[in-house]
Design an enzyme around this catalytic site. Structure first.
Site, PDB file in Angstrom:
ATOM      1  N   CYS A   1       0.880  -1.170   0.000  1.00 37.70           N
ATOM      2  CA  CYS A   1       0.000   0.000   0.000  1.00 37.70           C
ATOM      3  C   CYS A   1       0.917   1.219   0.000  1.00 37.70           C
ATOM      4  CB  CYS A   1      -0.850   0.053   1.265  1.00 37.70           C
ATOM      5  SG  CYS A   1      -1.851  -1.414   1.509  1.00 37.70           S
TER       6      CYS A   1
ATOM      7  N   ARG B  51       1.221   1.989  -5.963  1.00 39.33           N
ATOM      8  CA  ARG B  51       1.382   0.915  -4.977  1.00 39.33           C
ATOM      9  C   ARG B  51       0.061   0.221  -4.638  1.00 39.33           C
ATOM     10  NH1 ARG B  51       6.268   1.095  -2.186  1.00 39.33           N
ATOM     11  NH2 ARG B  51       5.308  -0.120  -0.538  1.00 39.33           N
TER      12      ARG B  51
ATOM     13  N   TRP C  15      -3.796  -1.503  -1.278  1.00 42.62           N
ATOM     14  CA  TRP C  15      -3.799  -2.728  -2.085  1.00 42.62           C
ATOM     15  C   TRP C  15      -4.349  -3.790  -1.149  1.00 42.62           C
ATOM     16  CZ3 TRP C  15      -3.223  -4.088  -6.977  1.00 42.62           C
ATOM     17  CH2 TRP C  15      -2.993  -5.428  -7.285  1.00 42.62           C
TER      18      TRP C  15
ATOM     19  N   ASN D 106       0.488  -0.652   6.194  1.00 39.80           N
ATOM     20  CA  ASN D 106       0.906  -1.382   5.001  1.00 39.80           C
ATOM     21  C   ASN D 106       1.512  -2.694   5.477  1.00 39.80           C
ATOM     22  OD1 ASN D 106       1.967  -2.265   2.562  1.00 39.80           O
ATOM     23  ND2 ASN D 106       3.799  -0.992   2.737  1.00 39.80           N
ATOM     24  N   GLY D 107       1.063  -3.819   4.934  1.00 43.67           N
ATOM     25  CA  GLY D 107       1.636  -5.108   5.329  1.00 43.67           C
ATOM     26  C   GLY D 107       0.550  -6.082   5.749  1.00 43.67           C
TER      27      GLY D 107
ATOM     28  N   GLU E 231       9.102 -19.369 -20.387  1.00 44.33           N
ATOM     29  CA  GLU E 231       8.906 -17.993 -19.907  1.00 44.33           C
ATOM     30  C   GLU E 231      10.038 -17.087 -20.410  1.00 44.33           C
ATOM     31  OE1 GLU E 231       6.710 -16.214 -18.776  1.00 44.33           O
ATOM     32  OE2 GLU E 231       7.560 -14.615 -17.561  1.00 44.33           O
TER      33      GLU E 231
ATOM     34  N   LYS F 109       9.315 -13.751 -22.621  1.00 46.09           N
ATOM     35  CA  LYS F 109       9.775 -12.404 -22.241  1.00 46.09           C
ATOM     36  C   LYS F 109      10.518 -11.758 -23.403  1.00 46.09           C
ATOM     37  CE  LYS F 109       7.791 -11.681 -19.490  1.00 46.09           C
ATOM     38  NZ  LYS F 109       6.862 -12.359 -18.649  1.00 46.09           N
TER      39      LYS F 109
ATOM     40  N   GLU G 147       8.021 -10.766 -26.327  1.00 48.98           N
ATOM     41  CA  GLU G 147       7.114  -9.640 -26.103  1.00 48.98           C
ATOM     42  C   GLU G 147       7.856  -8.330 -25.851  1.00 48.98           C
ATOM     43  OE1 GLU G 147       4.490 -10.086 -22.730  1.00 48.98           O
ATOM     44  OE2 GLU G 147       6.020 -11.100 -21.567  1.00 48.98           O
TER      45      GLU G 147
ATOM     46  N   HIS H  34      14.158 -34.773 -31.086  1.00 50.91           N
ATOM     47  CA  HIS H  34      12.983 -35.162 -31.874  1.00 50.91           C
ATOM     48  C   HIS H  34      12.638 -34.114 -32.935  1.00 50.91           C
ATOM     49  CE1 HIS H  34      12.375 -38.524 -29.189  1.00 50.91           C
ATOM     50  NE2 HIS H  34      12.529 -37.690 -28.170  1.00 50.91           N
TER      51      HIS H  34
ATOM     52  N   LYS I 203      -2.229  -4.852 -20.482  1.00 51.26           N
ATOM     53  CA  LYS I 203      -1.955  -5.511 -19.199  1.00 51.26           C
ATOM     54  C   LYS I 203      -3.040  -6.506 -18.844  1.00 51.26           C
ATOM     55  CE  LYS I 203       0.401  -6.267 -15.529  1.00 51.26           C
ATOM     56  NZ  LYS I 203       1.563  -7.141 -15.756  1.00 51.26           N
TER      57      LYS I 203
END
Ligand code: F6R
Length: 619
Positions: A2, A30, A78, A105-106, A488, A492, A495, A511, A614
């Site tokens: 947050c 945040r 958040w 925050n936390g 992955e 990356k 994109e 193969h 996104k």
């Protein structure tokens, strides 16, 4: 994750609200589930808070003006415990006289036990948050001590987990008291005014003189003074530093891009996702469970549905869940799963993985599975998003908002959550690994520090990336849990840098794909730990020899101390040792850094790559 701001200024200026709102605007990256402020005004604390973006709070204040004040705190949320509603928005009041307000925050891990204690003592709760527990404890400690700093010190000694707390009290109008453990807090030193913030973005418009607070410390700011003590009450000192960034860069925490920042936030993303996962008896728990334990025990098949990076996290989950829980597990791209008429029964568990919780392909797969009678669990980074709302159970990742379009920290948080889910199912099903859940959790707790160590050694990877800026094709090989990492790494690069990249299972090479190898072809190889089972390590080392013999340029990712790869590698990137099942949390990091650096060297926008969004809310 947050955003937090605190301000105390001279009585005459009374501009606290403006300073705090400006700070919140800079910290909104945040979290933007809700926002709120508290101002101390002539013996009263006035608050305003609203669910949704900061704009909602701004409108609320325009409609009902707040009093002018010289002291204020502000929060942008958040959501972790409790959905994104007005009631759960911060600040939270403590006690019954309305004189104390607190923001947080936390995650307070022992809040269940503390809340029960407070309820027994007759305290009424207005929200579902862990934060309100701290607010009531602080109000009670203040009633006993009459000193906000001492009250804060007493309370933090009762809290477990990660927290930054900021509090104001009507009877101490020139003061903001704050504390921190495992959660960020910096002090901004002004002239006749002082500031607090989750990071310097909160006050960069007013001062560049900052002080970094240590772990387990309480700070009290007034217009003229800043006093720091440890949780044990001994005087302490923060570490002063000058902020060299301008206001625009501050939102990115001094990093050139959000993606760089998010790559560096990965130790926190993993650590925060691990927080508060066990109950008082040491049993693993999910965040929201609308499904009986018996139904979960009856599950005999798991299908993981997700898209893109989240699907690669799902591939890691498949290895972990089958190994630990001994339940048949498959992974499928959500859009393919939905329209192929899959066989689903009430004993099938669908696990969806989604950072945004809004990906339409994944949502449709979940809805279809539910309609067919299957049970659904969501792993999601966005509190209260559609997919978790549509699911029978939820496990939230705590990566914080991911702004860069290409996923990095959410991926690591998803893998972490998948491990937790695997252990949870193993406990329910009495799988072989159930007994070792505590040990696996202990090893997971060590990962954030190892990622930090790894991030400190990325200079050579960056050099290689810059050197390869003109490369037209890169291949990635991996095996077992290294296979999704290879996939992955390729995604990356595609994109971000718009170059052809493909990930393969190393065993598949012979193969067909080995025909692609020609002199100079760069190939990243993710080598399993020498301690991984079934001689997987040796098998992959043989693959490196095979492609090297055909002229490939081999870029090897191997565990610290693995000398066996050296003779066949053009470059070796070493990563810290971890238990082989947990390796993806480390081995993917150099591949993220590589793609980000190469794209930057090509002058591309790594935060917003072309043609992408996104949150993909169309099928
Ligand atoms: C790649 C990336 C995407 C997402 C995918 C799913 O870097 O970010 O592949 O992983 O679009 O998105 P979520 O996780 O929001 O469902």
């Amino acid at each position: 994750m947050c955003g937090i701001v605190g301000y105390v200024g001279p009585r005459v200026s009374e501009r606290a609200l403006d300073v705090v709102m400006e700070g919140l605007a800079r910290l909104e990256y945040r979290g933007y589930d809700s926002a709120g402020v508290a101002l101390v005004d002539h013996g009263h604390v006035a608050t305003a808070k609203r669910a949704g973006k900061l704009a909602n709070l701004r409108h609320a204040i325009e409609e009902h003006a707040l009093p002018e004040a010289a002291t204020a705190i502000g929060h942008t949320r958040w959501a972790t415990h409790g959905g994104p509603t007005d009631e759960n928005a911060h600040p939270h009041r403590g006690g019954t006289d309305g004189k104390l307000a607190l923001i947080h925050n936390g995650i307070i891990e022992n809040f269940h036990a503390l809340k029960s204690e407070l309820i027994e003592a007759g305290v009424d709760f207005r929200s579902e948050t862990d934060t309100e527990v701290a607010a009531h404890l602080l109000a009670r400690a203040y009633d006993e001590t009459g000193d906000l700093t001492e009250a804060m010190r007493l309370v933090v000694n009762r809290l477990e987990g990660a927290f930054t707390l900021l509090a104001v009290h009507a009877d101490e109008p020139d003061k903001v008291v704050a504390s921190r453990r495992n959660s960020p807090l910096v002090i901004g030193m002004g002239d006749g005014e002082n500031f607090l913030g989750s990071d310097v973005a909160a006050f960069i418009g007013h001062t560049r003189h900052a002080v970094e607070m240590g772990q387990d410390q309480v700070v009290t700011i007034t217009p003229e003074s800043v006093q720091v003590i440890g949780f044990d009450g001994t005087p302490a000192e923060g570490k002063p530093f000058e902020v060299t960034w301008d206001a625009a860069a501050a939102e990115k925490g001094g990093y050139p891009t959000f993606m760089e920042k998010e790559i560096h936030e990965q130790p926190h993303a993993v650590a925060d996702t691990l927080l508060g996962r066990t109950d008082a008896e040491g049993k693993l728990t999910l965040d929201e469970v609308r499904i009986s334990e018996e139904d979960l025990r009856n599950i005999d098949r798991i299908v993981i549905v997700a898209c893109g990076t989240a699907a690669y996290a799902g591939m890691v989950a498949q290895y972990a869940i089958e190994h630990w829980a001994r339940i048949q597990c498959e992974v499928e791209l959500a859009h393919e799963f939905r329209y192929r008429d899959p066989v689903l029964t009430p004993s099938t568990l669908i696990v969806s993985i989604s950072q945004s919780g809004e990906t339409m392909d994944t949502l449709m797969a979940v809805k279809h599975a539910r309609a067919m009678g299957a049970k659904t669990v969501s792993i999601c980074n966005t509190h209260g998003a559609t997919i978790p709302r549509e699911s029978d159970a939820v496990l939230y990742t705590h990566a914080g908002p991911e702004i860069a379009v290409a996923s990095t920290k959410a991926f690591l948080a998803q893998i972490t959550a998948c491990y937790i889910l695997g252990l949870y199912l193993a406990q329910l099903h009495g799988g072989s690994e159930a007994r070792n859940a505590a040990e696996v959790m202990r090893q997971l707790q060590e990962i954030p520090e190892k990622i930090t160590d790894l991030l400190g050694r990325m200079e050579r990877v960056r050099e290689i990336a810059r050197f390869m800026a003109d490369t037209r094709s890169v291949l990635f090989l991996g095996r077992h849990v290294g296979y999704p990492v290879a996939m992955e790494g390729a995604l990356k690069l595609k994109e971000l840098a718009y170059i052809h990249a493909e990930g393969f299972a190393a065993g598949e090479l012979k193969h067909g794909p080995i025909a692609l190898i020609e002199p100079g072809q760069p190939v990243f190889i993710v080598v399993p730990s020498p301690e991984s089972p079934h001689s997987l390590h040796d098998k992959v080392v043989s693959n490196i020899q095979e492609i090297r013999a055909r002229g490939a340029r081999t870029l090897v990712i191997a565990e610290d101390g693995d000398e066996s790869v050296v003779p066949f590698a053009d470059e070796v990137v070493y990563v810290p040792k971890a238990w082989w099942m947990l390796d993806p949390l480390l081995t993917v990091v150099p591949l993220q850094v590589f793609a980000c650096e190469l794209a930057t060297a090509k002058g591309l926008d790594v935060d917003q790559p072309r043609n992408l969004a996104k949150s993909v809310t169309v099928e």
